[in-house]
Write a protein that holds these residues in place. Structure first.
Motif, PDB file in Angstrom:
ATOM      1  N   VAL A 117       6.144   4.211 -23.686  1.00  0.00           N
ATOM      2  CA  VAL A 117       4.926   4.336 -22.898  1.00  0.00           C
ATOM      3  C   VAL A 117       4.628   5.821 -22.708  1.00  0.00           C
ATOM      4  N   ASN A 118       3.413   6.199 -23.060  1.00  0.00           N
ATOM      5  CA  ASN A 118       2.978   7.577 -22.859  1.00  0.00           C
ATOM      6  C   ASN A 118       1.627   7.526 -22.141  1.00  0.00           C
ATOM      7  N   ILE A 119       1.658   7.800 -20.854  1.00  0.00           N
ATOM      8  CA  ILE A 119       0.447   7.733 -20.029  1.00  0.00           C
ATOM      9  C   ILE A 119       0.168   9.126 -19.493  1.00  0.00           C
ATOM     10  N   GLU A 120      -1.058   9.554 -19.630  1.00  0.00           N
ATOM     11  CA  GLU A 120      -1.445  10.851 -19.073  1.00  0.00           C
ATOM     12  C   GLU A 120      -1.486  10.757 -17.551  1.00  0.00           C
ATOM     13  N   ALA A 121      -1.322  11.908 -16.899  1.00  0.00           N
ATOM     14  CA  ALA A 121      -1.286  11.943 -15.433  1.00  0.00           C
ATOM     15  C   ALA A 121      -2.602  11.465 -14.833  1.00  0.00           C
ATOM     16  N   LYS A 122      -3.719  11.843 -15.434  1.00  0.00           N
ATOM     17  CA  LYS A 122      -5.023  11.429 -14.916  1.00  0.00           C
ATOM     18  C   LYS A 122      -5.214   9.915 -15.056  1.00  0.00           C
ATOM     19  N   ALA A 123      -4.788   9.374 -16.190  1.00  0.00           N
ATOM     20  CA  ALA A 123      -4.889   7.924 -16.411  1.00  0.00           C
ATOM     21  C   ALA A 123      -3.978   7.171 -15.441  1.00  0.00           C
ATOM     22  N   TRP A 124      -2.792   7.722 -15.188  1.00  0.00           N
ATOM     23  CA  TRP A 124      -1.854   7.096 -14.249  1.00  0.00           C
ATOM     24  C   TRP A 124      -2.447   7.074 -12.840  1.00  0.00           C
ATOM     25  N   ASN A 151       7.810   2.665 -13.778  1.00  0.00           N
ATOM     26  CA  ASN A 151       6.853   2.752 -12.671  1.00  0.00           C
ATOM     27  C   ASN A 151       5.627   1.884 -12.930  1.00  0.00           C
ATOM     28  N   LEU A 152       5.204   1.800 -14.183  1.00  0.00           N
ATOM     29  CA  LEU A 152       4.073   0.939 -14.537  1.00  0.00           C
ATOM     30  C   LEU A 152       4.393  -0.527 -14.239  1.00  0.00           C
ATOM     31  N   ILE A 153       5.555  -0.956 -14.662  1.00  0.00           N
ATOM     32  CA  ILE A 153       5.966  -2.346 -14.424  1.00  0.00           C
ATOM     33  C   ILE A 153       6.111  -2.606 -12.922  1.00  0.00           C
ATOM     34  N   GLU A 154       6.648  -1.631 -12.192  1.00  0.00           N
ATOM     35  CA  GLU A 154       6.792  -1.791 -10.735  1.00  0.00           C
ATOM     36  C   GLU A 154       5.421  -1.939 -10.065  1.00  0.00           C
ATOM     37  N   ALA A 155       4.470  -1.133 -10.485  1.00  0.00           N
ATOM     38  CA  ALA A 155       3.122  -1.215  -9.901  1.00  0.00           C
ATOM     39  C   ALA A 155       2.488  -2.580 -10.173  1.00  0.00           C
ATOM     40  N   ILE A 156       2.655  -3.075 -11.384  1.00  0.00           N
ATOM     41  CA  ILE A 156       2.096  -4.381 -11.733  1.00  0.00           C
ATOM     42  C   ILE A 156       2.790  -5.493 -10.965  1.00  0.00           C
ATOM     43  N   HIS A 157       4.099  -5.371 -10.783  1.00  0.00           N
ATOM     44  CA  HIS A 157       4.842  -6.386 -10.011  1.00  0.00           C
ATOM     45  C   HIS A 157       4.414  -6.395  -8.547  1.00  0.00           C
ATOM     46  N   ILE A 158       4.126  -5.228  -8.006  1.00  0.00           N
ATOM     47  CA  ILE A 158       3.645  -5.175  -6.620  1.00  0.00           C
ATOM     48  C   ILE A 158       2.331  -5.931  -6.496  1.00  0.00           C
ATOM     49  N   LEU A 159       1.425  -5.717  -7.435  1.00  0.00           N
ATOM     50  CA  LEU A 159       0.151  -6.426  -7.409  1.00  0.00           C
ATOM     51  C   LEU A 159       0.359  -7.935  -7.538  1.00  0.00           C
ATOM     52  N   GLN A 173       0.829  -1.203   0.000  1.00  0.00           N
ATOM     53  CA  GLN A 173       0.000   0.000   0.000  1.00  0.00           C
ATOM     54  C   GLN A 173       0.868   1.260   0.000  1.00  0.00           C
ATOM     55  N   THR A 174       1.916   1.258   0.794  1.00  0.00           N
ATOM     56  CA  THR A 174       2.816   2.406   0.866  1.00  0.00           C
ATOM     57  C   THR A 174       3.490   2.661  -0.477  1.00  0.00           C
ATOM     58  N   VAL A 175       4.007   1.603  -1.086  1.00  0.00           N
ATOM     59  CA  VAL A 175       4.702   1.755  -2.366  1.00  0.00           C
ATOM     60  C   VAL A 175       3.733   2.212  -3.460  1.00  0.00           C
ATOM     61  N   LEU A 176       2.526   1.678  -3.471  1.00  0.00           N
ATOM     62  CA  LEU A 176       1.554   2.105  -4.477  1.00  0.00           C
ATOM     63  C   LEU A 176       1.193   3.581  -4.308  1.00  0.00           C
ATOM     64  N   HIS A 177       1.057   4.032  -3.080  1.00  0.00           N
ATOM     65  CA  HIS A 177       0.779   5.454  -2.855  1.00  0.00           C
ATOM     66  C   HIS A 177       1.966   6.318  -3.280  1.00  0.00           C
ATOM     67  N   GLN A 178       3.189   5.815  -3.099  1.00  0.00           N
ATOM     68  CA  GLN A 178       4.368   6.553  -3.552  1.00  0.00           C
ATOM     69  C   GLN A 178       4.423   6.591  -5.077  1.00  0.00           C
ATOM     70  N   LEU A 179       4.052   5.479  -5.706  1.00  0.00           N
ATOM     71  CA  LEU A 179       4.062   5.436  -7.172  1.00  0.00           C
ATOM     72  C   LEU A 179       3.063   6.420  -7.773  1.00  0.00           C
ATOM     73  N   LYS A 180       2.002   6.679  -7.069  1.00  0.00           N
ATOM     74  CA  LYS A 180       0.983   7.607  -7.565  1.00  0.00           C
ATOM     75  C   LYS A 180       1.554   9.012  -7.732  1.00  0.00           C
ATOM     76  N   ASP A 198      -4.993   4.096  -8.434  1.00  0.00           N
ATOM     77  CA  ASP A 198      -6.155   3.978  -7.541  1.00  0.00           C
ATOM     78  C   ASP A 198      -6.830   2.621  -7.701  1.00  0.00           C
ATOM     79  N   ASP A 199      -6.956   2.151  -8.936  1.00  0.00           N
ATOM     80  CA  ASP A 199      -7.565   0.840  -9.171  1.00  0.00           C
ATOM     81  C   ASP A 199      -6.689  -0.285  -8.625  1.00  0.00           C
ATOM     82  N   LEU A 200      -5.365  -0.143  -8.750  1.00  0.00           N
ATOM     83  CA  LEU A 200      -4.474  -1.162  -8.181  1.00  0.00           C
ATOM     84  C   LEU A 200      -4.574  -1.188  -6.658  1.00  0.00           C
ATOM     85  N   ILE A 201      -4.743  -0.026  -6.049  1.00  0.00           N
ATOM     86  CA  ILE A 201      -4.909   0.032  -4.588  1.00  0.00           C
ATOM     87  C   ILE A 201      -6.209  -0.665  -4.189  1.00  0.00           C
TER      88      ILE A 201
END
Length: 173
Positions: A133-140, A75-83, A60-67, A145-148
């Protein structure tokens, strides 16, 4: 000899000593040990239910930091690996590691407890394998949030999961 003389020769009947509480009989010792063992077991169970798992808290802490970080491929790959790691931690017998990211998300959210955004589903399905990878800030932000929310579903003490189970139980009216 007369009957009185015979009666006088008899000795008085002595009653046995009353049964004392100490020392305890072996059955009582076994009962006490069993009660103590049950009390210790219930206390540990209660302790476990009161504290969150350290892996869950760290994720939870790492996902909030990734946000707060930028939306890049690393960062995308890290978030998916955490899940993935979190799902393997709480469901080691389900072999979730062999699933694709989208299948993993669907497996975690099998009861459709939460509604995931289309952006999240798109990012989980395609974007991690693209060279750029080109992700908008809102999409990120929505993706994290969905991963959390998904990680909350993995938590054994999840309020979302408990609310779902209570909703599924038939009411006895």
């Amino acid at each position: 000899m007369s009957s009185n003389e015979l009666i006088n020769q008899l000795k008085d009947i002595h009653t046995p000593d009353p049964i004392s509480w100490w020392p305890l009989a072996p059955g009582w010792w076994i009962s006490l040990l069993l009660i103590i063992a049950i009390a210790v077991f219930l206390y540990r169970k209660w302790q476990q239910s009161q504290s969150n798992h350290p892996a869950f808290l760290h994720a939870q802490t790492v996902l909030h930091q990734l946000k707060t970080r930028s939306a890049n491929k690393q960062n995308l790959i890290e978030a998916i690996h955490i899940l993935r790691r979190l799902s393997n931690q709480f469901n080691p017998d389900k072999h979730l590691a062999s699933l694709s990211t989208l299948e993993l998300i669907e497996a975690i959210n099998y009861d459709k407890v939460i509604t995931l955004s289309d952006t999240t589903l798109f990012l989980a399905q395609n974007i991690q394998y693209q060279p750029e990878v080109n992700i908008e800030a809102k999409a990120w932000s929505q993706f994290i949030d969905d991963l959390i929310l998904l990680s909350n579903l993995l938590d054994p003490k999840s309020k979302i999961k408990r609310n779902l189970q209570q909703a599924k139980e038939p009411s006895h009216v």
